[in-house]
Design a protein around this motif. Structure first.
Motif, PDB file in Angstrom:
ATOM      1  N   HIS A  92       0.828  -1.301   0.294  1.00 52.36           N
ATOM      2  CA  HIS A  92       0.171  -0.136  -0.610  1.00 52.36           C
ATOM      3  C   HIS A  92       0.772   1.152   0.455  1.00 52.36           C
ATOM      4  CE1 HIS A  92      -0.060  -1.766   3.947  1.00 52.36           C
ATOM      5  NE2 HIS A  92       0.100  -1.174   4.359  1.00 52.36           N
ATOM      6  N   ASP A  95       8.006  -8.861   1.376  1.00 50.55           N
ATOM      7  CA  ASP A  95       7.937  -9.557   2.185  1.00 50.55           C
ATOM      8  C   ASP A  95       7.696 -11.020   2.843  1.00 50.55           C
ATOM      9  OD1 ASP A  95       5.888  -9.745   4.773  1.00 50.55           O
ATOM     10  OD2 ASP A  95       5.003  -7.460   4.606  1.00 50.55           O
ATOM     11  N   ARG A 142       8.426   0.015   7.518  1.00 48.67           N
ATOM     12  CA  ARG A 142       7.390   0.901   8.519  1.00 48.67           C
ATOM     13  C   ARG A 142       6.807  -0.084   8.948  1.00 48.67           C
ATOM     14  NH1 ARG A 142       2.223   3.979   5.375  1.00 48.67           N
ATOM     15  NH2 ARG A 142       1.505   4.328   7.627  1.00 48.67           N
TER      16      ARG A 142
END
Ligand SMILES: C[S@@+](CC[C@H](N)C(=O)[O-])C[C@H]1O[C@@H](n2cnc3c(N)ncnc32)[C@H](O)[C@@H]1O
Length: 265
Positions: A111, A131, A167
């Motif tokens: 995102h 990821d 993040r």
């Protein structure tokens, strides 16, 4: 576009947190009220037999709800590239289509990179999303974003990117694992070019606001994680050979952006 998480999402977060929080007083009493320092011995591991990412990976439905929550939870809030002077990063980046500009490590379904691509469509170079395999396999295909299964327990395979962004990653982990992630990232960084960008809360040493204090307890419970103060961030980064260049934040209630680089030998 991510959907609001709804009842199912709330129930996933409830299942992820509440059984452990209910047993937290007993865990703390048995462990002498010491902060857990080992992911594999987190309160969640003790209470339900697994810590958060193993628990999620075992159930596709829960993983999907968690991923949807990750995509939607900050809608309407500024991204790291609206808090940090990203133009400096882009101006200094190698202006070649093969060069990697940003690697978003633990970027979930991408995102942040999707929004970055929308805001900076002419930014030079490649954007890479990384990821765990269980997350990447269900990630939507995003225009202008390459995705790659990678665990940050391993050395970073993308060498010499302009920025490695993390993040809401380090707050999930105790110091010894953060140290390993930092060393694995440093091994890929080009001196005087690559930057480490961490997006997480940077707390004051005292008088921490209630929301961040409760998040700290949540992170401690589900994976021996920590919401860190500026002092703790500097100590952690220094211990892995990094120096802090700047810490940018819009207001104390929001995640800050820490820019760090490997210290020169
Ligand atoms: C709290 S989420 C943050 C996601 C995203 N960066 C954000 O801010 O919305 C943590 C992410 O780290 C990923 N993760 C957990 N363990 C990992 C590992 N060993 N290697 C790479 N990513 C991992 C999770 O799958 C998840 O997407």
């Amino acid at each position: 576009m991510a959907q609001p998480m709804g009842k199912a999402g709330v129930s996933c977060l409830y299942d992820l947190s509440v059984p452990t929080l209910a047993k937290l007083p007993e865990y703390l009493r048995l462990h002498g009220y010491k902060n857990p320092k080992d992911y594999s011995r987190s309160p969640m591991q003790w209470a339900v037999g697994e810590s958060q990412f193993e628990w999620l990976a075992r159930d596709q439905n829960k993983q999907a709800l968690f991923d949807s929550y990750m995509s939607s939870r900050r809608q309407g809030k500024p991204s790291w590239f609206e808090t940090y002077p990203v133009q400096d990063l882009l101006d200094g980046a190698i202006q070649h289509e093969d060069a990697v500009t940003i690697v978003d490590v633990g970027g979930n379904h991408g995102h942040d990179l999707r929004k970055f691509n929308e805001m900076y469509p002419t930014a030079p170079g490649r954007l890479v999303l990384q990821d765990l395999p269980s997350v990447i396999k269900s990630a939507p295909r995003l225009e202008g974003v390459e995705s790659m299964a990678y665990s940050f327990y391993d050395p970073q395979p993308i060498k010499g990117a302009r920025a490695y962004t993390f993040r809401a990653i380090f707050h999930d982990w105790p110091d010894h694992i953060c140290h390993k992630i930092l060393m694995n990232t440093a091994s890929a960084m080009t001196p005087a070019y690559s930057k480490l960008i961490i997006v997480d809360f940077v707390l004051p040493d005292t008088d921490v606001p209630l929301f961040q204090a409760s998040l700290d307890i949540q992170m401690m419970s589900i994976g021996a994680g920590v919401e860190r103060s500026e002092t703790q961030w500097r100590e952690l980064l220094h211990s892995a050979g990094f120096e802090v260049v700047r810490i940018c934040r819009k207001n104390p209630g929001m995640e800050a952006v820490i820019e760090a680089i490997p210290m020169s030998p």
